[in-house]
Design a protein around this motif. Sequence first.
Motif, PDB file in Angstrom:
ATOM      1  N   VAL A  62       0.861  -1.184   0.000  1.00 21.22           N
ATOM      2  CA  VAL A  62       0.000   0.000   0.000  1.00 21.22           C
ATOM      3  C   VAL A  62       0.894   1.230   0.000  1.00 21.22           C
ATOM      4  CG1 VAL A  62      -0.327  -0.128   2.521  1.00 21.22           C
ATOM      5  CG2 VAL A  62      -1.889   1.247   1.136  1.00 21.22           C
ATOM      6  N   ILE A  63       0.654   2.113  -0.964  1.00 16.99           N
ATOM      7  CA  ILE A  63       1.494   3.297  -1.151  1.00 16.99           C
ATOM      8  C   ILE A  63       0.676   4.534  -0.795  1.00 16.99           C
ATOM      9  CG2 ILE A  63       2.804   4.642  -2.858  1.00 16.99           C
ATOM     10  CD1 ILE A  63       3.026   1.911  -4.449  1.00 16.99           C
ATOM     11  N   LEU A  64       1.196   5.341   0.102  1.00 23.85           N
ATOM     12  CA  LEU A  64       0.481   6.546   0.524  1.00 23.85           C
ATOM     13  C   LEU A  64       0.981   7.741  -0.269  1.00 23.85           C
ATOM     14  CD1 LEU A  64       0.492   5.939   4.401  1.00 23.85           C
ATOM     15  CD2 LEU A  64      -0.818   4.811   2.585  1.00 23.85           C
ATOM     16  N   GLY A  65       0.098   8.341  -1.024  1.00 25.97           N
ATOM     17  CA  GLY A  65       0.444   9.501  -1.848  1.00 25.97           C
ATOM     18  C   GLY A  65       0.675   9.099  -3.296  1.00 25.97           C
ATOM     19  N   ALA A  66      -0.083   9.716  -4.196  1.00 22.35           N
ATOM     20  CA  ALA A  66       0.063   9.422  -5.631  1.00 22.35           C
ATOM     21  C   ALA A  66       0.690  10.618  -6.334  1.00 22.35           C
ATOM     22  CB  ALA A  66      -1.281   9.051  -6.254  1.00 22.35           C
ATOM     23  N   LEU A  87      -3.050   5.204  -2.123  1.00 27.29           N
ATOM     24  CA  LEU A  87      -4.072   6.004  -1.457  1.00 27.29           C
ATOM     25  C   LEU A  87      -3.693   7.472  -1.584  1.00 27.29           C
ATOM     26  CD1 LEU A  87      -4.555   3.919   1.830  1.00 27.29           C
ATOM     27  CD2 LEU A  87      -5.884   3.801  -0.309  1.00 27.29           C
ATOM     28  N   GLU A  88      -4.545   8.246  -2.203  1.00 26.81           N
ATOM     29  CA  GLU A  88      -4.274   9.663  -2.443  1.00 26.81           C
ATOM     30  C   GLU A  88      -5.357  10.494  -1.769  1.00 26.81           C
ATOM     31  OE1 GLU A  88      -1.910  11.776  -3.814  1.00 26.81           O
ATOM     32  OE2 GLU A  88      -3.386  13.225  -3.092  1.00 26.81           O
ATOM     33  N   ALA A  89      -4.944  11.393  -0.874  1.00 29.41           N
ATOM     34  CA  ALA A  89      -5.911  12.183  -0.117  1.00 29.41           C
ATOM     35  C   ALA A  89      -6.685  13.148  -1.014  1.00 29.41           C
ATOM     36  CB  ALA A  89      -5.185  12.967   0.981  1.00 29.41           C
ATOM     37  N   SER A  90      -6.012  13.705  -1.996  1.00 30.35           N
ATOM     38  CA  SER A  90      -6.640  14.679  -2.892  1.00 30.35           C
ATOM     39  C   SER A  90      -7.514  13.955  -3.916  1.00 30.35           C
ATOM     40  CB  SER A  90      -5.531  15.470  -3.594  1.00 30.35           C
ATOM     41  OG  SER A  90      -6.054  16.165  -4.698  1.00 30.35           O
ATOM     42  N   ASP A  91      -8.364  14.709  -4.597  1.00 34.84           N
ATOM     43  CA  ASP A  91      -9.116  14.058  -5.678  1.00 34.84           C
ATOM     44  C   ASP A  91      -8.356  14.165  -7.003  1.00 34.84           C
ATOM     45  OD1 ASP A  91      -9.545  16.705  -6.207  1.00 34.84           O
ATOM     46  OD2 ASP A  91     -11.636  16.700  -5.543  1.00 34.84           O
ATOM     47  N   ARG A  92      -7.142  14.708  -6.926  1.00 33.92           N
ATOM     48  CA  ARG A  92      -6.309  14.834  -8.121  1.00 33.92           C
ATOM     49  C   ARG A  92      -5.043  14.016  -7.925  1.00 33.92           C
ATOM     50  NH1 ARG A  92      -2.077  17.536  -9.607  1.00 33.92           N
ATOM     51  NH2 ARG A  92      -1.839  18.563  -7.593  1.00 33.92           N
ATOM     52  N   ILE A  93      -4.573  13.383  -8.979  1.00 31.77           N
ATOM     53  CA  ILE A  93      -3.332  12.599  -8.916  1.00 31.77           C
ATOM     54  C   ILE A  93      -2.168  13.475  -9.383  1.00 31.77           C
ATOM     55  CG2 ILE A  93      -2.156  10.548  -9.854  1.00 31.77           C
ATOM     56  CD1 ILE A  93      -4.892   9.253 -10.186  1.00 31.77           C
ATOM     57  N   THR A 296      -8.442   7.855  -5.002  1.00 30.01           N
ATOM     58  CA  THR A 296      -8.348   9.273  -4.645  1.00 30.01           C
ATOM     59  C   THR A 296      -9.346   9.592  -3.537  1.00 30.01           C
ATOM     60  OG1 THR A 296      -9.825   9.727  -6.497  1.00 30.01           O
ATOM     61  CG2 THR A 296      -7.479  10.103  -6.873  1.00 30.01           C
ATOM     62  N   GLY A 297      -9.184  10.738  -2.934  1.00 26.56           N
ATOM     63  CA  GLY A 297     -10.073  11.156  -1.846  1.00 26.56           C
ATOM     64  C   GLY A 297      -9.918  10.276  -0.605  1.00 26.56           C
ATOM     65  N   ALA A 298      -8.772   9.625  -0.486  1.00 27.87           N
ATOM     66  CA  ALA A 298      -8.547   8.707   0.639  1.00 27.87           C
ATOM     67  C   ALA A 298      -7.518   9.289   1.596  1.00 27.87           C
ATOM     68  CB  ALA A 298      -8.090   7.348   0.115  1.00 27.87           C
ATOM     69  N   ARG A 299      -7.989  10.029   2.565  1.00 31.23           N
ATOM     70  CA  ARG A 299      -7.095  10.666   3.526  1.00 31.23           C
ATOM     71  C   ARG A 299      -6.767   9.687   4.650  1.00 31.23           C
ATOM     72  NH1 ARG A 299      -6.505  14.365   7.749  1.00 31.23           N
ATOM     73  NH2 ARG A 299      -8.564  13.870   8.573  1.00 31.23           N
ATOM     74  N   VAL A 300      -5.484   9.386   4.781  1.00 29.32           N
ATOM     75  CA  VAL A 300      -5.049   8.383   5.753  1.00 29.32           C
ATOM     76  C   VAL A 300      -5.157   8.933   7.175  1.00 29.32           C
ATOM     77  CG1 VAL A 300      -3.049   7.078   6.568  1.00 29.32           C
ATOM     78  CG2 VAL A 300      -3.549   7.210   4.116  1.00 29.32           C
ATOM     79  N   THR A 301      -5.702   8.105   8.077  1.00 24.32           N
ATOM     80  CA  THR A 301      -5.889   8.545   9.461  1.00 24.32           C
ATOM     81  C   THR A 301      -5.071   7.718  10.448  1.00 24.32           C
ATOM     82  OG1 THR A 301      -7.852   7.133   9.588  1.00 24.32           O
ATOM     83  CG2 THR A 301      -8.207   9.467   9.095  1.00 24.32           C
ATOM     84  N   LYS A 302      -4.540   6.573  10.013  1.00 26.56           N
ATOM     85  CA  LYS A 302      -3.799   5.722  10.951  1.00 26.56           C
ATOM     86  C   LYS A 302      -2.930   4.716  10.198  1.00 26.56           C
ATOM     87  CE  LYS A 302      -4.992   2.751  14.829  1.00 26.56           C
ATOM     88  NZ  LYS A 302      -6.229   2.128  15.334  1.00 26.56           N
TER      89      LYS A 302
END
Length: 517
Positions: A62-66, A87-93, A296-302
């Motif tokens: 699992v890679i955090l940040g695209a 997993l990318e927190a923003s809706d843009r890559i 996208t839109g996946a903001r990591v919390t833990k």
Amino acid sequence: MADRGTLTRRGLLVGIGAAGGAGAMYAAMGALGLAPSEQDKTFTPPRQGDFTLKGRGAAKVVILGAGVAGLTVAYELGKAGYDCTLLEASDRIGGRNLTLRGGDRLTELNGAAQDARFGEGVYFNAGPGRIAPWMVTMDYCRELGVPIETFVNSNASAYVHTEGRTVRNKTARADMYGYVAELLAKATHHRALDRRLTGEDRERLLEFLRRFGDLGPKLTYEGSERRGFTRYPGMDGGTALTSPAGLHEVLAAGVGRAITNDFGYDQATPMFQPVGGMDAIVTRLVEAVGRDRVRTGARVTKITDQAGSVTVTWEGGELTADYCVTTLPPHILAKIPHNLGALVTAALRTPVPVAAGKIGLEYGRRWWELEDRIYGGVTETDLDITHIWYPSYGYHSERGLLVGYYNSGEPAELYGALTPEDRRRRALTQGKKIHGEKYRAELLSSVSIAWERQPHLQGGWVRWPAFDSSFTLLQRPSGRVYFAGDWLTHLVAWQAGAMESARSTVTQLHRRVTASA
Ligand code: PHE
């Protein structure tokens, strides 16, 4: 003469040259430290075949940040069949690799949204904009089929604006080099440097200084056609710019920073850019990785590191994998709950985020080409806009887009704190000092970015107070969690840093997986 029987370097090279040709000779010279060999770093991408004999599949990662780092990790691991999810927190890559075109909307933390109204074919590289030829970014452009073209980073016809005065870059160079050469030549001639120079040295140095400064017969700088012309030669000799100001005035202009930028190993000409916008790199990486692998839109919390796996929780889901690679900016990652320990948290808090900003100014007429004869390149200033970039694409087309400021640190914070309208107003007021009223009057549209106000990034890049034990700690995994990003390299604020770091992580991770299989 060298002893017979002793293998001299020259003898060796002559032999290699005879046997293997000039190419082999140059390679051998590089190995001997004679001819510069620029690329001896090796990276072996993971291959499908690395697993076939082991009777075991590739790991799940699992890679955090695209952004560029995350995508490069997924791209390289994908070559061996790793099962990667980004997993990318923003809706843009793409992270900071951002190209804005007409129709795009840019939002900021606690700020108004801006809509880019640029015309057809006009784009604004709001993040990275230039690539040096030695950088690994070039290798990825080639491998991914991203066409590149020259980025004009240094232009003798662009301006230098310091202490309220504007001159062409070539004029500033001619005068500074001229006077420096004169002073050194006179000191040499008057034997002031005899403790360092032999008689031969003296003659050779004087010969060089005459050329360097375009000095007159008495070793005096009297101006030079290098300064430029008000009317260039043609049927007649044209009108050269008049003689330079005196030494005192030229020194007082303080053009040092402005005329030495392209001396830098990372700024030297030629530099390059992808045709059509920097985001071509992201587009091709995503195609190669597979769009369906990016959430996208996946903001990591833990982030929870366990004995045999890693679990990543985000707003709306949870995923357990064999390994995790996090490419989030350190100051963002430091705030996400994890069980990697206090040392990791402290290390993540060490690099300091730096503000950076740019404004794209679109004009309906390429007056900088038509009137100033500036085709690409950069005007350097001591104003808070720092630089003006002229486009290295679309020459002679109808519209065009300048970068009206590109700054970092304090001036970037100053602009970032303003509304988009006030940023534009301020940028125009500054640029007008160099280009006159048309700079304001002919503007069609603009968009500005303050990277410290971009959600999930909150900085242009980072500054390490020192490349200390925090830096090296994070270059290694913590349990099953790996870190990657330009911030973990000596190429901070370059895509090449993100890619080098990705390669390092991929190498370490793949070695571990193949060793344990
Ligand atoms: N890579 C960015 C640029 O070229 C920022 C940077 C500038 C980084 C100079 C290092 C040195 O503008």
